[in-house]
Design a protein around this motif. Structure first.
Motif, PDB file in Angstrom:
ATOM      1  N   ASP A  30      93.673  42.310 -61.255  1.00  0.00           N
ATOM      2  CA  ASP A  30      92.540  42.028 -62.135  1.00  0.00           C
ATOM      3  C   ASP A  30      92.418  42.917 -63.373  1.00  0.00           C
ATOM      4  O   ASP A  30      91.841  42.484 -64.378  1.00  0.00           O
ATOM      5  CB  ASP A  30      91.233  42.121 -61.334  1.00  0.00           C
ATOM      6  N   GLY A  33      93.523  41.454 -66.918  1.00  0.00           N
ATOM      7  CA  GLY A  33      92.593  40.469 -67.464  1.00  0.00           C
ATOM      8  C   GLY A  33      91.248  41.068 -67.832  1.00  0.00           C
ATOM      9  O   GLY A  33      90.640  40.686 -68.843  1.00  0.00           O
ATOM     10  N   VAL A  74      83.993  39.297 -60.859  1.00  0.00           N
ATOM     11  CA  VAL A  74      84.935  38.770 -61.855  1.00  0.00           C
ATOM     12  C   VAL A  74      84.583  37.312 -62.114  1.00  0.00           C
ATOM     13  O   VAL A  74      84.387  36.531 -61.174  1.00  0.00           O
ATOM     14  CB  VAL A  74      86.391  38.899 -61.362  1.00  0.00           C
ATOM     15  N   GLU A  76      85.820  33.796 -63.725  1.00  0.00           N
ATOM     16  CA  GLU A  76      86.973  33.031 -64.177  1.00  0.00           C
ATOM     17  C   GLU A  76      86.525  31.688 -64.723  1.00  0.00           C
ATOM     18  O   GLU A  76      85.630  31.047 -64.161  1.00  0.00           O
ATOM     19  CB  GLU A  76      87.963  32.800 -63.038  1.00  0.00           C
ATOM     20  N   GLY A  79      90.484  29.249 -64.263  1.00  0.00           N
ATOM     21  CA  GLY A  79      91.512  30.122 -63.725  1.00  0.00           C
ATOM     22  C   GLY A  79      91.817  31.352 -64.535  1.00  0.00           C
ATOM     23  O   GLY A  79      92.639  32.177 -64.113  1.00  0.00           O
ATOM     24  N   GLU A  80      91.183  31.535 -65.691  1.00  0.00           N
ATOM     25  CA  GLU A  80      91.405  32.703 -66.533  1.00  0.00           C
ATOM     26  C   GLU A  80      90.190  33.625 -66.490  1.00  0.00           C
ATOM     27  O   GLU A  80      89.046  33.155 -66.513  1.00  0.00           O
ATOM     28  CB  GLU A  80      91.668  32.287 -67.985  1.00  0.00           C
ATOM     29  N   ILE A  81      90.427  34.940 -66.413  1.00  0.00           N
ATOM     30  CA  ILE A  81      89.325  35.891 -66.419  1.00  0.00           C
ATOM     31  C   ILE A  81      88.666  35.886 -67.791  1.00  0.00           C
ATOM     32  O   ILE A  81      89.323  36.116 -68.806  1.00  0.00           O
ATOM     33  CB  ILE A  81      89.814  37.311 -66.061  1.00  0.00           C
ATOM     34  N   TYR A  84      83.556  40.183 -66.587  1.00  0.00           N
ATOM     35  CA  TYR A  84      83.439  40.958 -65.357  1.00  0.00           C
ATOM     36  C   TYR A  84      82.211  41.851 -65.450  1.00  0.00           C
ATOM     37  O   TYR A  84      81.681  42.114 -66.541  1.00  0.00           O
ATOM     38  CB  TYR A  84      84.694  41.785 -65.070  1.00  0.00           C
TER      39      TYR A  84
END
Length: 353
Positions: A30, A33, A74, A76, A79-81, A84
């Motif tokens: 993590d 990202g 986190v 998303e 599927g992408e960070i 957070y």
């Protein structure tokens, strides 16, 4: 008394197609990202302080009063960070206890309710930690605050925090000296000698402890610990060959811990005065100014063309005035917000408290 259990982070996910809230999957999974999100968030807000992924990895390996398995969310999107949040707590030198939380959200994910949902989780988690402390009888003699911050270049964050009951109480500046020309002269005080510091844990610990002791009367100070020192010394960007440390005999009187860091948004490396300190017996003698001036020359010798630093706008030792007199100007800023833990959390649209 049984402390309330914070609902699973997924329960706080907003009704945005493709968004998922989850826990922390680990440093390797993590941090890349998360560092990229922090970089984009700073860039969008005009914040000049860079983000160093390697330093972030080291920091997360040595967190204190913050458990990544429970205290990190986190976000998303497809599927992408994209964001957070993390929480931690601590006791300050002025007798207070803070439950701190922060959120970073990439600009592409803003204005969609994601930040509000992250703040709701963040505050719920901090309240659960505070309730655990009450149940254990810890810190009951201290004023207790929920604290956070926002970049001043992100007005939406300020609106969100105010709507959640937070009030501003402190400002911080990132300052830059745009060139390293016409550097003023500033003699070292009598009896002070600048000595090199080897990349040796014992020598570096002496400087680290002196730095911690010098900031004892500053806002947000917490005592230096072994974990904090480990994070400091293991940070790949920590380079004692760039430090200027003034000694009076065997005592560290003051120092400027310089660093060269990668520029934000792919800009060239930047010189930063990462820490500027003078210990109490040596204050008001011009030591800080002398070390700052020599730091500017040092950075220029390393090929840098500017220098930056951070400062608490309410620093009790007139640091802002000192830096301005050395040619630094405010380039970006952030504001700290807080509200008492005793304040009831607002209802969100699903009744989660």
């Amino acid at each position: 008394m049984v402390a309330p259990v914070v609902p699973d982070v997924a329960r706080f996910s907003p009704p945005v197609p493709g968004i998922v809230f989850r826990g922390f999957a680990g440093i390797d999974a993590d941090i890349p990202g998360m560092a990229e999100v922090a970089r984009r968030a700073r860039l969008a807000s005009g914040e000049i302080e860079p983000v160093d992924e390697a330093a972030m990895r080291t920091s997360y390996a040595h967190l204190e009063r913050s458990d990544p398995a429970r205290d990190v969310l986190v976000a998303e999107l497809e599927g992408e960070i994209v964001g957070y949040s993390r929480v931690e707590w601590g006791d300050t030198n002025d007798g207070e206890r803070y439950y701190d939380g922060f959120c970073f959200l990439g600009p592409e994910a803003r204005r969609r309710g994601i930040g509000r949902a992250m703040l709701a989780w963040n505050e719920a988690r901090r309240r659960a930690i505070a309730a655990d402390h009450v149940a254990a009888g810890h810190g009951l003699d201290r004023p207790r605050w929920l604290t956070t911050f926002a970049f001043d270049g992100d007005p939406g964050a300020a609106v969100l925090l105010r709507s959640a009951g937070y009030a501003p109480f402190r400002r911080f500046y990132s300052m830059v000296r745009p060139d390293l020309e016409a550097i003023p002269d500033a003699p070292l005080p009598e009896g002070i000698e600048i000595r090199p510091i080897a990349r040796d844990r014992l020598a570096m610990r002496q400087v680290f402890d002196a730095d911690s002791e010098a900031f004892r009367d500053h806002f947000g100070w917490v005592s230096g610990s072994d974990d904090a020192f480990a994070a400091f010394v293991e940070d790949p960007s920590t380079d004692p060959s760039l430090w200027l440390v003034g000694f009076d005999g065997d005592d560290v009187a003051g120092a400027v811990l310089n660093g060269i860091h990668g520029g934000i948004d792919g800009r060239p490396a930047e010189g930063w005065l990462d820490s500027v300190f003078t210990r109490r017996p040596w204050r008001r003698r011009g030591l800080a100014r002398a070390l700052i001036v020599r730091s500017l020359f040092l950075l220029r010798e390393h090929g840098l063309t500017s220098a930056s630093l951070g400062v608490d706008a309410q620093n009790p030792n007139q640091a802002l005035h000192l830096y301005e007199s050395c040619g630094f100007r405010v380039a970006s800023s952030s504001t700290a917000y807080r509200k008492p833990v005793a304040d009831e959390p607002p209802e969100d649209r699903r009744g989660i408290r």
